[in-house]
Design a protein around this motif. Structure first.
Motif, PDB file in Angstrom:
ATOM      1  N   ASN A 111       0.816  -1.220   0.000  1.00 47.37           N
ATOM      2  CA  ASN A 111       0.000   0.000   0.000  1.00 47.37           C
ATOM      3  C   ASN A 111       0.849   1.269   0.000  1.00 47.37           C
ATOM      4  O   ASN A 111       0.709   2.125  -0.880  1.00 47.37           O
ATOM      5  CB  ASN A 111      -0.947   0.012   1.195  1.00 47.37           C
ATOM      6  N   TYR A 112       1.719   1.395   0.976  1.00 49.42           N
ATOM      7  CA  TYR A 112       2.614   2.553   1.022  1.00 49.42           C
ATOM      8  C   TYR A 112       3.526   2.580  -0.191  1.00 49.42           C
ATOM      9  O   TYR A 112       3.735   3.639  -0.804  1.00 49.42           O
ATOM     10  CB  TYR A 112       3.443   2.518   2.307  1.00 49.42           C
ATOM     11  N   LEU A 113       4.062   1.425  -0.578  1.00 49.54           N
ATOM     12  CA  LEU A 113       4.986   1.381  -1.710  1.00 49.54           C
ATOM     13  C   LEU A 113       4.303   1.788  -3.006  1.00 49.54           C
ATOM     14  O   LEU A 113       4.936   2.388  -3.882  1.00 49.54           O
ATOM     15  CB  LEU A 113       5.604  -0.017  -1.851  1.00 49.54           C
ATOM     16  N   THR A 114       3.009   1.459  -3.163  1.00 51.91           N
ATOM     17  CA  THR A 114       2.283   1.893  -4.359  1.00 51.91           C
ATOM     18  C   THR A 114       2.261   3.416  -4.435  1.00 51.91           C
ATOM     19  O   THR A 114       2.497   4.004  -5.498  1.00 51.91           O
ATOM     20  CB  THR A 114       0.848   1.351  -4.358  1.00 51.91           C
ATOM     21  N   ALA A 115       1.979   4.062  -3.312  1.00 48.32           N
ATOM     22  CA  ALA A 115       1.930   5.519  -3.304  1.00 48.32           C
ATOM     23  C   ALA A 115       3.295   6.131  -3.553  1.00 48.32           C
ATOM     24  O   ALA A 115       3.435   7.066  -4.358  1.00 48.32           O
ATOM     25  CB  ALA A 115       1.361   6.006  -1.967  1.00 48.32           C
ATOM     26  N   VAL A 116       4.330   5.593  -2.914  1.00 51.30           N
ATOM     27  CA  VAL A 116       5.644   6.211  -3.022  1.00 51.30           C
ATOM     28  C   VAL A 116       6.269   5.929  -4.387  1.00 51.30           C
ATOM     29  O   VAL A 116       6.981   6.774  -4.941  1.00 51.30           O
ATOM     30  CB  VAL A 116       6.558   5.753  -1.866  1.00 51.30           C
ATOM     31  N   ARG A 117       5.982   4.761  -4.993  1.00 53.55           N
ATOM     32  CA  ARG A 117       6.546   4.502  -6.323  1.00 53.55           C
ATOM     33  C   ARG A 117       5.803   5.270  -7.400  1.00 53.55           C
ATOM     34  O   ARG A 117       6.388   5.672  -8.400  1.00 53.55           O
ATOM     35  CB  ARG A 117       6.598   3.010  -6.625  1.00 53.55           C
ATOM     36  N   THR A 118       4.486   5.514  -7.204  1.00 51.86           N
ATOM     37  CA  THR A 118       3.742   6.321  -8.158  1.00 51.86           C
ATOM     38  C   THR A 118       4.245   7.762  -8.128  1.00 51.86           C
ATOM     39  O   THR A 118       4.428   8.398  -9.169  1.00 51.86           O
ATOM     40  CB  THR A 118       2.236   6.281  -7.852  1.00 51.86           C
ATOM     41  N   ALA A 119       4.488   8.270  -6.943  1.00 51.09           N
ATOM     42  CA  ALA A 119       5.047   9.615  -6.806  1.00 51.09           C
ATOM     43  C   ALA A 119       6.452   9.688  -7.390  1.00 51.09           C
ATOM     44  O   ALA A 119       6.824  10.681  -8.031  1.00 51.09           O
ATOM     45  CB  ALA A 119       5.052  10.028  -5.339  1.00 51.09           C
ATOM     46  N   ALA A 120       7.233   8.640  -7.184  1.00 51.48           N
ATOM     47  CA  ALA A 120       8.586   8.613  -7.744  1.00 51.48           C
ATOM     48  C   ALA A 120       8.544   8.635  -9.265  1.00 51.48           C
ATOM     49  O   ALA A 120       9.390   9.259  -9.916  1.00 51.48           O
ATOM     50  CB  ALA A 120       9.326   7.370  -7.253  1.00 51.48           C
ATOM     51  N   SER A 121       7.546   7.976  -9.843  1.00 54.36           N
ATOM     52  CA  SER A 121       7.421   7.926 -11.295  1.00 54.36           C
ATOM     53  C   SER A 121       7.191   9.316 -11.879  1.00 54.36           C
ATOM     54  O   SER A 121       7.856   9.725 -12.846  1.00 54.36           O
ATOM     55  CB  SER A 121       6.269   6.993 -11.669  1.00 54.36           C
ATOM     56  N   SER A 122       6.263  10.068 -11.312  1.00 52.27           N
ATOM     57  CA  SER A 122       6.034  11.431 -11.812  1.00 52.27           C
ATOM     58  C   SER A 122       7.244  12.307 -11.527  1.00 52.27           C
ATOM     59  O   SER A 122       7.601  13.173 -12.342  1.00 52.27           O
ATOM     60  CB  SER A 122       4.778  12.031 -11.193  1.00 52.27           C
ATOM     61  N   ALA A 123       7.906  12.083 -10.384  1.00 48.66           N
ATOM     62  CA  ALA A 123       9.093  12.866 -10.059  1.00 48.66           C
ATOM     63  C   ALA A 123      10.217  12.612 -11.058  1.00 48.66           C
ATOM     64  O   ALA A 123      10.928  13.544 -11.461  1.00 48.66           O
ATOM     65  CB  ALA A 123       9.566  12.532  -8.640  1.00 48.66           C
ATOM     66  N   VAL A 124      10.381  11.365 -11.477  1.00 49.28           N
ATOM     67  CA  VAL A 124      11.373  11.038 -12.504  1.00 49.28           C
ATOM     68  C   VAL A 124      11.045  11.777 -13.800  1.00 49.28           C
ATOM     69  O   VAL A 124      11.930  12.324 -14.466  1.00 49.28           O
ATOM     70  CB  VAL A 124      11.438   9.515 -12.740  1.00 49.28           C
ATOM     71  N   SER A 125       9.759  11.831 -14.142  1.00 51.96           N
ATOM     72  CA  SER A 125       9.379  12.528 -15.371  1.00 51.96           C
ATOM     73  C   SER A 125       9.658  14.024 -15.261  1.00 51.96           C
ATOM     74  O   SER A 125      10.100  14.644 -16.233  1.00 51.96           O
ATOM     75  CB  SER A 125       7.901  12.272 -15.709  1.00 51.96           C
ATOM     76  N   ILE A 126       9.406  14.609 -14.096  1.00 49.15           N
ATOM     77  CA  ILE A 126       9.689  16.027 -13.901  1.00 49.15           C
ATOM     78  C   ILE A 126      11.191  16.279 -13.986  1.00 49.15           C
ATOM     79  O   ILE A 126      11.640  17.229 -14.631  1.00 49.15           O
ATOM     80  CB  ILE A 126       9.132  16.507 -12.548  1.00 49.15           C
ATOM     81  N   ALA A 127      11.971  15.413 -13.353  1.00 51.47           N
ATOM     82  CA  ALA A 127      13.422  15.572 -13.354  1.00 51.47           C
ATOM     83  C   ALA A 127      13.992  15.571 -14.765  1.00 51.47           C
ATOM     84  O   ALA A 127      14.926  16.319 -15.075  1.00 51.47           O
ATOM     85  CB  ALA A 127      14.064  14.458 -12.526  1.00 51.47           C
ATOM     86  N   HIS A 128      13.420  14.749 -15.643  1.00 53.95           N
ATOM     87  CA  HIS A 128      13.993  14.583 -16.981  1.00 53.95           C
ATOM     88  C   HIS A 128      13.288  15.386 -18.073  1.00 53.95           C
ATOM     89  O   HIS A 128      13.864  15.551 -19.165  1.00 53.95           O
ATOM     90  CB  HIS A 128      13.985  13.102 -17.359  1.00 53.95           C
ATOM     91  N   LEU A 129      12.073  15.888 -17.810  1.00 54.46           N
ATOM     92  CA  LEU A 129      11.305  16.514 -18.890  1.00 54.46           C
ATOM     93  C   LEU A 129      10.841  17.943 -18.618  1.00 54.46           C
ATOM     94  O   LEU A 129      10.587  18.694 -19.566  1.00 54.46           O
ATOM     95  CB  LEU A 129      10.080  15.650 -19.222  1.00 54.46           C
ATOM     96  N   ALA A 130      10.680  18.327 -17.372  1.00 54.30           N
ATOM     97  CA  ALA A 130      10.176  19.673 -17.081  1.00 54.30           C
ATOM     98  C   ALA A 130      11.248  20.726 -17.363  1.00 54.30           C
ATOM     99  O   ALA A 130      12.452  20.453 -17.287  1.00 54.30           O
ATOM    100  CB  ALA A 130       9.728  19.771 -15.628  1.00 54.30           C
ATOM    101  N   ARG A 131      10.805  21.944 -17.695  1.00 55.07           N
ATOM    102  CA  ARG A 131      11.735  23.044 -17.868  1.00 55.07           C
ATOM    103  C   ARG A 131      12.498  23.291 -16.565  1.00 55.07           C
ATOM    104  O   ARG A 131      11.937  23.180 -15.476  1.00 55.07           O
ATOM    105  CB  ARG A 131      11.008  24.335 -18.269  1.00 55.07           C
ATOM    106  N   LYS A 132      13.747  23.653 -16.697  1.00 51.15           N
ATOM    107  CA  LYS A 132      14.567  23.886 -15.509  1.00 51.15           C
ATOM    108  C   LYS A 132      14.060  25.068 -14.699  1.00 51.15           C
ATOM    109  O   LYS A 132      14.268  25.135 -13.479  1.00 51.15           O
ATOM    110  CB  LYS A 132      16.026  24.125 -15.914  1.00 51.15           C
ATOM    111  N   ASP A 133      13.390  26.028 -15.374  1.00 50.48           N
ATOM    112  CA  ASP A 133      12.931  27.234 -14.683  1.00 50.48           C
ATOM    113  C   ASP A 133      11.474  27.149 -14.255  1.00 50.48           C
ATOM    114  O   ASP A 133      10.851  28.182 -13.957  1.00 50.48           O
ATOM    115  CB  ASP A 133      13.130  28.462 -15.570  1.00 50.48           C
TER     116      ASP A 133
END
Length: 328
Positions: A111-133
């Motif tokens: 249960n907890y791991l589902t939430a934290v890995r889902t959040a990690a997934s979007s965070a990975v996308s932000i780290a690699h795709l979002a504008r730096k600014d």
């Protein structure tokens, strides 16, 4: 993972929460996306069905990470009535096996791991795709997983403000509480205003209709669609995917049960238009090409994410003598 001939390791929800944080989850998810893109890890077909009881969806996600030697299955689903009974709507358990013998190695609370890995997934996308600014984070959804998403996202860019919308506004204070804790200004806004302000948007709902329309989104926005993981679910306008550069965890899931299912279904988008985010992580794809480009990550939630974080949890629990043991 070594079990030292003790039998099957049992890693409880409480232990998972104590030993797996956002950094561990981020690394596990980023690594598994990279392995998938290299064909070193693959997911098996997903089973996810309405069971005809308690309005529940139940299923299995499984796979094999050859590089990391992780084999297993996540079993669980979504019970929409659980919140009223003081339980998490998402309920799951991860079962890990020895890939050399098929022997059961560990049972890990999911249960907890589902939430934290889902959040990690979007965070990975932000780290690699979002504008730096990127300065303004937009949150669409204020359910159980939203606070995990918010905490993970704000670590990826120097956000100066959070704007949010939820179909049930009474849940927005849980996001505001996190922002207050982090010292970030928070504003509840309309969906149109959210699109006008946000540089990064995370959608984390169980919607079956578009909540964000293409014309509301400004150039240069990065969107992480994290709620669509079942046939029929939908969070954004299909035309938004056509206008964006689309990335995903796994193309097959994206076009069948992810956000891309709708644009692919009306033939405005094809599988060849979608890029695995692992290619960006591995530097075989440039990712964002300009500051005006709209990027969209279709986070469908693959079984290998669950196996990666569960394996990390089991390793840590065993190393720290926090696992229980049993013989079957």
């Amino acid at each position: 993972m070594t079990t030292q001939n003790k039998g099957v390791a049992i890693v409880s929800e409480a232990v998972c929460e104590a030993i797996v944080g956002r950094p561990e989850a981020f690394t596990a998810v980023e690594d598994i996306f990279a392995a998938m893109a290299k064909k070193d890890a693959y997911n098996f077909p997903v089973v996810r069905e309405a069971i005809g009881h308690a309005d529940a969806l139940y299923g299995f996600k499984s796979g094999f990470d050859r590089a990391g030697q992780v084999l297993g299955v996540k079993s669980g689903g979504y019970w929409p009535g659980n919140a009223a009974n003081g339980l998490t709507n998402h309920q799951s358990t991860v079962i890990l096996f020895d890939p050399d013998t098929g022997k059961l190695k560990a049972l890990v609370g999911g249960n907890y791991l589902t939430a934290v890995r889902t959040a990690a997934s979007s965070a990975v996308s932000i780290a690699h795709l979002a504008r730096k600014d990127a300065k303004v984070l937009g949150m669409v959804g204020a359910g159980h997983q939203s606070t995990f998403q918010l905490r993970a996202a704000v670590e990826q860019r120097n956000f100066e403000k959070v704007v949010a919308w939820n179909p049930h506004p009474e849940y927005l204070p849980r996001l505001q509480a996190v922002c207050d804790e982090l010292g970030l200004p928070f504003e509840a806004v309309s969906r149109e205003e959210l699109g006008a302000q946000a540089d990064v948007i995370i959608t984390i709902t169980s919607a079956f209709e578009p909540l964000l329309m293409k014309d509301w989104i400004k150039p240069g926005t990065h969107i992480a669609c994290m709620g669509t993981d079942t046939k029929g679910k939908q969070e954004v306008d299909p035309e938004l995917l056509v206008a964006a550069s689309v990335f995903t965890d796994e193309i097959e899931q994206s076009i069948s049960i992810g956000e891309a299912q709708h644009a692919v279904g009306n033939a405005s988008l094809s599988a060849s238009d979608i890029t695995p985010i692992g290619e960006v992580i591995n530097a075989t794809h440039p990712g964002r090409r300009s500051d005006n480009e709209i990027t969209l990550f279709d986070g469908t939630g693959v079984g290998l994410q669950d196996l990666a974080v569960a394996s990390a949890a089991a390793e840590l629990a065993i190393a720290q003598n926090q696992a229980d043991w049993t013989e079957l």
